[in-house]
Design a protein around this motif. Structure first.
Motif, PDB file in Angstrom:
ATOM      1  N   LEU A  22       0.632  -1.108   0.076  1.00 33.62           N
ATOM      2  CA  LEU A  22      -0.057  -0.051   0.100  1.00 33.62           C
ATOM      3  C   LEU A  22       0.963   1.164  -0.074  1.00 33.62           C
ATOM      4  CD1 LEU A  22      -2.775  -1.047   2.508  1.00 33.62           C
ATOM      5  CD2 LEU A  22      -2.959  -0.942  -0.225  1.00 33.62           C
ATOM      6  N   VAL A  40      -4.660   5.869   3.516  1.00 32.46           N
ATOM      7  CA  VAL A  40      -4.604   4.422   4.017  1.00 32.46           C
ATOM      8  C   VAL A  40      -4.140   4.464   5.663  1.00 32.46           C
ATOM      9  CG1 VAL A  40      -2.963   2.398   3.829  1.00 32.46           C
ATOM     10  CG2 VAL A  40      -3.644   3.709   1.759  1.00 32.46           C
ATOM     11  N   LEU A  52      -9.004   2.039   4.135  1.00 36.27           N
ATOM     12  CA  LEU A  52      -8.816   2.771   3.040  1.00 36.27           C
ATOM     13  C   LEU A  52      -9.962   3.887   2.888  1.00 36.27           C
ATOM     14  CD1 LEU A  52      -6.758   0.403   2.618  1.00 36.27           C
ATOM     15  CD2 LEU A  52      -6.861   0.994   0.184  1.00 36.27           C
TER      16      LEU A  52
END
Length: 96
Positions: A22, A40, A52
């Motif tokens: 991520l 995130v 998210l």
């Protein structure tokens, strides 16, 4: 405007690998035309849970996001196989 909330529940112990993926994804998405916000978050209580918050100009921008090569590589091919559960909910902002 469209908002996507995604909850990622990783397989036990996979949180660090998901976070790494991520972290790679964040700057790529932030440069997308139509992306207003891409946040995130990792749970403080359970390091294998992520939230998210994604905000796009419209549904077309969200659709373009899902079609990018890096989304396919990072999310579809790397992150999703490390998850036990993925929940996605779409919202529209309430304005006065």
């Amino acid at each position: 405007m469209i908002v996507l909330i995604a909850n990622y529940h990783c397989r036990q112990g996979m949180g660090d690998k998901v976070e790494e993926a991520l972290r790679e994804m964040i700057p790529l998405v932030e440069q997308e035309k139509g992306c207003l916000q891409y946040l995130v978050n990792r749970s403080k209580d359970n390091p294998d849970v992520f939230l998210l918050f994604e905000q796009y100009e419209d549904e077309e921008a969200l659709a373009r996001h899902s079609e990018t090569a890096y989304f396919q590589r990072i999310i579809r091919n790397t992150v999703i196989p490390l998850l036990d559960k993925r929940e996605r909910t779409l919202y529209t902002p309430v304005k006065p």
